[in-house]
Design a protein around this motif. Structure first.
Motif, PDB file in Angstrom:
ATOM      1  N   TYR A 192       0.822  -1.205   0.000  1.00  0.00           N
ATOM      2  CA  TYR A 192       0.000   0.000   0.000  1.00  0.00           C
ATOM      3  C   TYR A 192       0.865   1.266   0.000  1.00  0.00           C
ATOM      4  CZ  TYR A 192      -3.633  -3.096   2.101  1.00  0.00           C
ATOM      5  OH  TYR A 192      -4.516  -4.108   2.396  1.00  0.00           O
ATOM      6  N   ASN A 193       0.464   2.270  -0.768  1.00  0.00           N
ATOM      7  CA  ASN A 193       0.947   3.652  -0.607  1.00  0.00           C
ATOM      8  C   ASN A 193       2.450   3.816  -0.816  1.00  0.00           C
ATOM      9  OD1 ASN A 193      -1.703   4.336   0.167  1.00  0.00           O
ATOM     10  ND2 ASN A 193      -1.253   4.083   2.338  1.00  0.00           N
ATOM     11  N   ASN A 194       3.071   2.963  -1.605  1.00  0.00           N
ATOM     12  CA  ASN A 194       4.514   3.032  -1.807  1.00  0.00           C
ATOM     13  C   ASN A 194       4.872   3.855  -3.035  1.00  0.00           C
ATOM     14  OD1 ASN A 194       5.412   0.927   0.271  1.00  0.00           O
ATOM     15  ND2 ASN A 194       3.872  -0.196  -0.910  1.00  0.00           N
ATOM     16  N   ILE A 195       6.131   4.287  -3.098  1.00  0.00           N
ATOM     17  CA  ILE A 195       6.711   4.873  -4.306  1.00  0.00           C
ATOM     18  C   ILE A 195       7.785   3.915  -4.813  1.00  0.00           C
ATOM     19  CG2 ILE A 195       8.165   6.714  -5.222  1.00  0.00           C
ATOM     20  CD1 ILE A 195       6.837   8.634  -3.273  1.00  0.00           C
ATOM     21  N   ASN A 222      -0.421   2.795  -5.110  1.00  0.00           N
ATOM     22  CA  ASN A 222       1.006   3.077  -5.130  1.00  0.00           C
ATOM     23  C   ASN A 222       1.352   3.989  -6.301  1.00  0.00           C
ATOM     24  OD1 ASN A 222       1.959   0.917  -3.056  1.00  0.00           O
ATOM     25  ND2 ASN A 222       0.641  -0.212  -4.463  1.00  0.00           N
ATOM     26  N   LEU A 223       2.556   4.568  -6.242  1.00  0.00           N
ATOM     27  CA  LEU A 223       3.067   5.392  -7.343  1.00  0.00           C
ATOM     28  C   LEU A 223       4.187   4.646  -8.048  1.00  0.00           C
ATOM     29  CD1 LEU A 223       3.779   9.172  -7.451  1.00  0.00           C
ATOM     30  CD2 LEU A 223       5.555   7.586  -8.181  1.00  0.00           C
ATOM     31  N   ALA A 249       3.541   8.636 -12.354  1.00  0.00           N
ATOM     32  CA  ALA A 249       4.062  10.002 -12.455  1.00  0.00           C
ATOM     33  C   ALA A 249       5.445  10.062 -11.833  1.00  0.00           C
ATOM     34  CB  ALA A 249       3.126  10.983 -11.740  1.00  0.00           C
ATOM     35  N   ASP A 250       6.205  11.054 -12.238  1.00  0.00           N
ATOM     36  CA  ASP A 250       7.508  11.305 -11.638  1.00  0.00           C
ATOM     37  C   ASP A 250       7.297  11.901 -10.250  1.00  0.00           C
ATOM     38  OD1 ASP A 250      10.066  12.028 -10.952  1.00  0.00           O
ATOM     39  OD2 ASP A 250      10.473  13.165 -12.790  1.00  0.00           O
TER      40      ASP A 250
END
Length: 428
Positions: A192-195, A222-223, A249-250
């Motif tokens: 969850y919620n990682n980059i 996540n990103l 996205a960056d």
């Protein structure tokens, strides 16, 4: 039980792990330490058949050449969480293990993972109720890994709000979930919620593993960034197919990882000039985990799935950010004898109805409220000369609830400034 390891340098084992917690140990905290250079085929930390362990605020890296050793590509994971002794201590499977707010970098080892949950192919789940959150994993090395994070024979594992950044050459960039030996099927593995951000565009495969070897693996919110190249699929799970709430996205992280100064201690200070482990930790976190005000990671975390704080231990905002680092508006200022002029960046808090400034001198605290959310500067007047003021900007919701805040800024109200002479030497 009830043991704390804090502010230590663990380095250069030649034939074993750097630190082993095993055989029924419980209620152990490992915080604020530096680990580097384990023995061949060993780990920095072997967390083995234990319960209620917290690993937080540590720095993990390798630099064998810096210790005059051969870089033989034979080191294993920085941290392994498992149970290899079956029921010899009355416990089958390590339980309630938290790995949070750590920094991992400069991988020098074999094809392994930074953090490995389960490892030895036992008949039971070797680890359960494991939470890995708010960590920074820097992929600045050319040594290949299997993946940043691995699971083999475990259940109830959560990997949340971590930032994995850099080239990180790996056969599965983000994760590797599988079975080995007699392992049962993995159960309830959550991301969850990682980059996950590879600015070089060389992420070739996102994940590794056989879907039949895991039940209830969830990839959510996540990103993903691959330097503008396509986000790759994986054998086990694929971002574009399995993460319905994904952001592509960056994240605008610092990409200059070639300039990473390793956190080695020279006897008087770290190579960067830091004099404490905490200073060194904050230096690396602010350099490589921080997201700027334009990042699309801001405000897109699911609060129900996020930890309450970030990698620096600061409270997250009401609309928290993806990854390990929580964005805060940058507060800056200048002063004269009775005045302080403040400026700040966009608070990026969509539910705010106003801004407020708190300034404190000693025991006296003053709150200025009702500042428009579009305001980016404010002047405080009538201050006491030669007094230090600590100032904080907050974004407020209805009823004055604090939704986000800046880091504190300390300024003296003074008109005295030090001017150094400019001396030039004329050369013929």
């Amino acid at each position: 039980e009830d043991i704390v390891f804090r502010d230590n340098l663990f380095h250069d084992s030649y034939n074993d792990d750097l630190l082993k917690l095993h055989n029924g140990a419980r209620f152990v905290t490992v915080e604020g330490n530096v680990f580097y250079n384990q023995g061949a085929s060993e780990q920095h930390m072997d967390v083995n058949s234990v319960t209620d362990i917290t690993i937080q605020g540590n720095l993990f890296f390798n630099d064998f050449a810096g210790s005059g050793r051969v870089h033989a590509n034979d080191a294993k994971a920085f941290i392994v969480i498992k149970d290899s002794n079956e029921n010899a201590d009355g416990l089958e499977g390590s339980e309630r293990i938290t790995v949070r707010r750590n920094i991992f970098l400069n991988w020098e080892g074999g094809e392994e993972t930074f953090v490995q949950v389960g490892n030895d192919g036992k008949l039971y789940h070797e680890a359960e109720d494991v939470r890995v959150e708010n960590n920074l994993m820097i992929g600045n090395s050319l040594d290949p890994l299997f993946a940043a994070f691995g699971v083999r024979g475990a259940r109830n594992v959560t990997f949340a709000n971590n930032t994995v950044a850099g080239n990180l050459p790996a056969s599965g960039y983000a994760l590797w979930v599988s079975r080995t030996g007699l392992n049962p099927v993995n159960e309830n593995i959550f991301f969850y919620n990682n980059i996950w951000s590879d600015p070089t565009g060389t992420m070739e495969k996102f994940s590794r593993g056989d879907p039949a070897q895991t039940t209830n693996l969830v990839l959510d919110n996540n990103l993903y960034w691959n330097g503008g190249a396509a986000i790759p699929a994986g054998n086990l799970v694929s971002p574009l197919a399995h993460d319905a709430r994904r952001t592509v996205a960056d994240p605008l992280l610092n990409t200059d990882q070639a300039a990473v100064i390793l956190p080695r201690w020279n006897g008087a200070a770290f190579l960067s000039g830091s004099t404490t482990i905490r200073q060194e930790f904050e230096r690396l976190a602010n350099l490589y985990a921080a997201i700027p005000s334009a990042s699309q990671a801001i405000g897109t975390t699911d609060p129900a799935l996020a930890p309450p704080d970030d990698i620096l231990g600061r409270p997250r905002s009401a609309t928290p950010d993806l990854g390990a680092f929580e964005y805060r508006p940058a507060l800056a200022g200048s002063s004269d004898l009775t005045t302080i002029w403040l400026t700040w960046s966009d608070p990026r808090e969509p539910n705010a109805v106003s801004l407020a400034i708190t300034y404190t001198a000693g025991a006296a605290s003053t709150l200025v409220t009702g500042i428009l959310t579009t305001t980016r500067a404010y002047t405080l007047t009538g201050l006491s000369p030669y007094v230090f003021y600590t100032l904080t900007l907050t974004a407020r919701g209805g009823g004055g609830a604090i939704l986000a805040r800046s880091d504190p800024l300390t300024l003296m109200a003074t008109d005295r400034h030090l001017y150094l002479p400019l001396v030039s030497k004329k050369t013929p």
